[in-house]
Every structure is written in C-alpha cells, then in structure tokens.
Enzyme design. Structure first.
Site, short mmCIF file in Angstrom:
data_model
loop_
_atom_site.label_atom_id
_atom_site.label_comp_id
_atom_site.label_asym_id
_atom_site.label_seq_id
_atom_site.Cartn_x
_atom_site.Cartn_y
_atom_site.Cartn_z
N CYS A 1 0.82 -1.23 0.00
CA CYS A 1 0.00 0.00 0.00
C CYS A 1 0.85 1.27 0.00
O CYS A 1 0.41 2.32 -0.46
CB CYS A 1 -0.94 0.00 1.20
SG CYS A 1 -1.99 -1.46 1.22
N HIS B 1 -3.92 6.93 1.28
CA HIS B 1 -4.10 5.61 0.64
C HIS B 1 -5.51 5.14 1.00
O HIS B 1 -5.92 5.21 2.16
CB HIS B 1 -3.04 4.63 1.16
CG HIS B 1 -3.44 3.20 1.00
ND1 HIS B 1 -3.82 2.69 -0.23
CD2 HIS B 1 -3.56 2.19 1.88
CE1 HIS B 1 -4.15 1.41 -0.07
NE2 HIS B 1 -4.00 1.08 1.20
N ASN C 1 -10.09 -0.89 -2.35
CA ASN C 1 -8.69 -0.62 -2.03
C ASN C 1 -7.84 -1.15 -3.18
O ASN C 1 -7.82 -2.36 -3.43
CB ASN C 1 -8.36 -1.33 -0.70
CG ASN C 1 -6.92 -1.16 -0.26
OD1 ASN C 1 -6.03 -0.93 -1.07
ND2 ASN C 1 -6.69 -1.30 1.04
N1 ACO Z 1 -19.15 -10.17 5.23
C1 ACO Z 1 -19.84 -10.55 6.31
N2 ACO Z 1 -19.25 -10.91 7.48
C2 ACO Z 1 -17.91 -10.87 7.52
C3 ACO Z 1 -17.14 -10.49 6.43
C4 ACO Z 1 -17.80 -10.13 5.24
N3 ACO Z 1 -17.15 -9.74 4.14
N4 ACO Z 1 -15.83 -10.55 6.78
C5 ACO Z 1 -15.79 -10.95 8.05
N5 ACO Z 1 -17.03 -11.16 8.50
C6 ACO Z 1 -17.47 -11.59 9.82
C7 ACO Z 1 -16.43 -12.41 10.53
O1 ACO Z 1 -16.50 -13.76 10.13
C8 ACO Z 1 -16.80 -12.21 11.98
O2 ACO Z 1 -17.89 -13.05 12.26
P1 ACO Z 1 -18.01 -13.74 13.72
O3 ACO Z 1 -18.11 -12.59 14.69
O4 ACO Z 1 -19.27 -14.52 13.58
O5 ACO Z 1 -16.78 -14.55 13.88
C9 ACO Z 1 -17.29 -10.78 12.00
O6 ACO Z 1 -17.63 -10.44 10.65
C10 ACO Z 1 -16.27 -9.80 12.53
O7 ACO Z 1 -15.01 -10.11 11.92
P2 ACO Z 1 -13.75 -9.24 12.14
O8 ACO Z 1 -12.64 -9.73 11.29
O9 ACO Z 1 -13.53 -9.08 13.60
O10 ACO Z 1 -14.30 -7.93 11.51
P3 ACO Z 1 -14.00 -6.45 11.88
O11 ACO Z 1 -15.15 -5.89 12.58
O12 ACO Z 1 -12.66 -6.29 12.48
O13 ACO Z 1 -13.96 -5.84 10.43
C11 ACO Z 1 -12.33 -5.22 8.83
C12 ACO Z 1 -13.06 -6.36 9.47
C13 ACO Z 1 -13.29 -4.39 8.01
C14 ACO Z 1 -11.28 -5.79 7.89
C15 ACO Z 1 -11.69 -4.37 9.94
O14 ACO Z 1 -10.90 -5.17 10.78
C16 ACO Z 1 -10.89 -3.28 9.42
O15 ACO Z 1 -11.41 -2.28 9.01
N6 ACO Z 1 -9.56 -3.43 9.47
C17 ACO Z 1 -8.66 -2.53 8.86
C18 ACO Z 1 -7.91 -3.27 7.85
C19 ACO Z 1 -8.15 -2.75 6.50
O16 ACO Z 1 -8.99 -1.98 6.19
N7 ACO Z 1 -7.31 -3.19 5.62
C20 ACO Z 1 -7.36 -2.75 4.30
C21 ACO Z 1 -6.31 -3.41 3.54
S1 ACO Z 1 -4.75 -3.20 4.21
C22 ACO Z 1 -4.29 -1.67 3.89
O17 ACO Z 1 -4.61 -1.14 2.88
C23 ACO Z 1 -3.49 -0.99 4.88
#
Ligand code: ACO
Length: 349
Positions: free
Chosen positions: A114, A276, A306
């Site tokens: 990224c 980004h 992204n």
């Molecule tokens: N659709 C539906 N449910 C989903 C999905 C999806 N696409 N993905 C995960 N889930 C579910 C999981 O299975 C989990 O279910 P459970 O509670 O029954 O086990 C629940 O949603 C929560 O999962 P988490 O992984 O804890 O989800 P979180 O609330 O943390 O959100 C996310 C995930 C959006 C990735 C978040 O962690 C985030 O914003 N992280 C930042 C990372 C990021 O944005 N990276 C971008 C790429 S890297 C970069 O560019 C720097």
C-alpha cells in the site's frame, strides 16, 4: 538542486463494475456489512485474460506521458509499484519498457504494497534531485481480482480490494513554489505476518511461530507450492484486520505531521490530503483525529475499493481532474500498509 514536479498524471480503471451485491453470488456477505465496515459500494475488476497489472499500468502511463507533453521515448527511467506482478519474475517495469517501445532505460520494481507508490515516488524524486534523470515514469497498478479467495473463507479480505492503475511523470522544476518538498519512508517488520501472502515463497517455516503458515518436514523438503498450501488458502492474502486498523490510525497521522513539520507547515495550511484508500473508516478516523475539514481530504474508495499501490495516484488524479487540486495548493500524500510500511510526500501542485 532542482526539485521534482508531477508534470503529468493519469489513471485507468477497468470497465467492469462489481457491486457488493455481485459478491453475494460467491460468498456469504452483505452490502450492509461491507459498507458499514469499509465504506466500499463497488469496485472494478480487470478482464481476466485481456488485462494484466502491466497493461493497466501502461494505460495510465500513456495518459500521464501525454499530459506531461512528452513521448514514451523521452522517458529515461521507470519505477513500477505493485504487489501482484504479471510474473513472479521479471517485474512489471520491463514489460512497460517493452510495451511502450521505450529506449533501453532502467526499470525498477518496488514491493511495498500500500505504500508502494510513495516509495516509488521517493526513489524517482531522488533521481531527479540528483540530476540523473529528467523524465521518470512512476506507476502503481494492481490486478487483485486474480488473486483473491472469493469463497466465504476469504471474505474479510476479498471484499476490500479492487483493480486499477495510476501513473505520474516526474520532471525537474526550478520553481521555488512548486514540486515535491519532501518524502518520508518508514517500516516496522515486527508485524510482517499480520498482512501478508505467505506462499509461494522461500521461507519454508523459517519464521516459525511468528508465521501463521505451518507445514510438516516432508512438505518443506519438496515444495515451493503444494496442494496443502492451496487447500489451506496459503496462496491468498492473509489479514488480521483489527491489528491493521489499530496501527494504521496511529501511523497515518504521524507521517502526515512529519511531512508538514519538516517543511514548516501546519494542518491549517493543507489544501488536500490524499490518503491511501485502505478503508473509509481509517480515512475518517484520521480526518477526525487531525480535525481536517471534508474539503481537505479526498476519498474515492467507495467506487474503487482498495487498489493498494494504485490507490494514491488514482485518488490524486481524480481529485485533480475534479478541480479539487489547483496550482500552488499544498498536497499531502500518505499511505500505510503491509510490512508494516508507511510513507508520506508533501508537494506544492
Ligand atoms: N461479510 C460478512 N461478514 C464478515 C465479512 C464479510 N465480508 N468478513 C468478516 N465477516 C465476519 C467475521 O466472520 C466475523 O464473524 P463472527 O463474529 O461470527 O466470527 C465478523 O464479521 C467480525 O469479523 P472481524 O474480522 O472481527 O471484523 P471487523 O469488525 O474487524 O472488520 C475489517 C473487518 C473491516 C477488515 C476491519 O478489521 C478493518 O477495518 N480493518 C482494517 C484493515 C483494512 O482496512 N485493511 C485494508 C487493507 S490493508 C491496507 O490497505 C493498509
């Protein structure tokens, strides 16, 4: 010493729009979940066989070259940033050189995910400042759609990413009030395995407990890529989303402030921040933390997802095309991603 300026900028996104609802055909997810957590409504996916990371980069580059008022034969160096190259080796830079029938110039590939475009821009900036080159083509391009796990197993990662490319031509400028003022590059390899694609690779478990990948000795003795790796999704990106979020919201503001303070500016001087496009929630958190107005921050992740190394040049290009960046404006580019690596560039447009 001359500074470098962005003399031309271009972007390319594939025609095919893939909405959140389109993903429902492949995995258990929902438009609501994706929009609430990431802000993404749709993304673009490249044609599976007719488009590659390089061809998209070339499409963006052609526009940047034309806008810079030069031809491909005038380019004297290429820096190409991507995490999904056409080949494991050689890199995409040489394919651009071939495709655009350029002279036998240097072509460097950058692998900083990224932050890749900002690392690439920084390298190009140094070559211009030193007087080595006069027209450098810097490209960020990704064909993520070819390497994502579209089953429910991979949904936490796959819904986030999209395809596209952005490119700039850097040239020297003698003007005091124009060009790249400074670039700032950082890394912390302690978290390398938090956001990574483990295989194919040469690590063979070397990183042990720190690595989420684990294989038995028989496998390690024979492989670069095995059936077990494929069965356990090791050939797809892994992301510990919450850990990425926590680190990103600290490092983005830090590296933005570093760029401003290095040049004697404050947040109130900033006309436009191009972060980004990792996740709209990350951008909004950073905006709130820095108390920036809406017109000081540009986001387009809603439309493109992204696009990793392509996201900064695509957002910069669109902001400029929409008239949101004007001559003399103070613009900060900032990125954070896998590695972890993070970076910024401050420039006067
Ligand atoms: N659709 C539906 N449910 C989903 C999905 C999806 N696409 N993905 C995960 N889930 C579910 C999981 O299975 C989990 O279910 P459970 O509670 O029954 O086990 C629940 O949603 C929560 O999962 P988490 O992984 O804890 O989800 P979180 O609330 O943390 O959100 C996310 C995930 C959006 C990735 C978040 O962690 C985030 O914003 N992280 C930042 C990372 C990021 O944005 N990276 C971008 C790429 S890297 C970069 O560019 C720097």
């Amino acid at each position: 010493m001359p500074r470098s300026k962005i003399a031309g900028i271009g972007m390319y996104v594939p025609e095919k729009v893939f909405t959140n609802n389109d993903l429902l055909k492949y995995m258990d997810t929902s438009d609501e979940w994706i929009q609430e957590r990431t802000g993404i409504k749709e993304r673009r996916y490249a044609h599976r066989t007719e488009e590659t990371t390089t061809t998209m980069g070339v499409a963006a580059a052609k526009i940047a070259i034309e806008r810079a008022g030069i031809t491909a034969q005038d380019v004297d160096f290429i820096v190409f940033a991507t995490l999904c190259p056409d080949y494991y080796f050689p890199g995409c830079g040489v394919l651009v050189q071939r495709e655009l029938k350029m002279k036998e110039i240097g072509a460097l590939d950058v692998r900083n995910q990224c932050s890749g475009f900002l690392y690439a821009l920084s390298v190009a900036d140094q070559f211009i400042r030193s007087g080595t080159y006069k027209n450098i083509l810097v490209i960020g391009s990704e064909k993520h759609s070819f390497g994502l796990d579209f089953s429910t197993r991979g949904r936490n990662v796959s819904v986030i990413f999209g395809d596209g490319a952005g490119a700039v031509v850097l040239q020297p400028t003698e003007k005091n009030d124009q060009g790249i003022l400074s670039t700032h590059l950082h890394s912390d390899g302690e978290s390398a395995e938090i956001l990574a694609m483990y295989n194919p690779g040469t690590h063979a478990n070397h990183w042990g407990a720190k690595n989420y990948a684990s294989f038995d000795d028989a496998e390690i003795s024979q492989m670069f890529m095995s059936h077990k790796m494929i069965d356990s999704a090791q050939n797809f990106p892994f992301m510990d989303g919450p850990s990425v979020f926590k680190k990103a919201i600290v490092k983005f503001p830090e590296v933005i402030m570093e760029a401003l303070h290095k040049n004697g500016y404050e947040l109130s001087d900033l006309n436009m921040l191009i972060p980004h496009q990792a996740n709209l929630r990350i951008s909004q958190f950073v905006q709130q933390k820095l108390k920036l107005r809406d017109d000081q921050v540009y986001n387009n992740i809603q439309k493109y997802g992204n696009t990793t190394a392509a996201s900064v040049p695509i957002a910069l290009c669109e902001a400029w095309q929409e008239g949101k960046i004007k001559e003399g404006n103070l613009v900060c580019l900032a990125a954070f991603g896998s590695g972890f690596t993070w970076a910024s560039a401050l420039l006067k447009w």
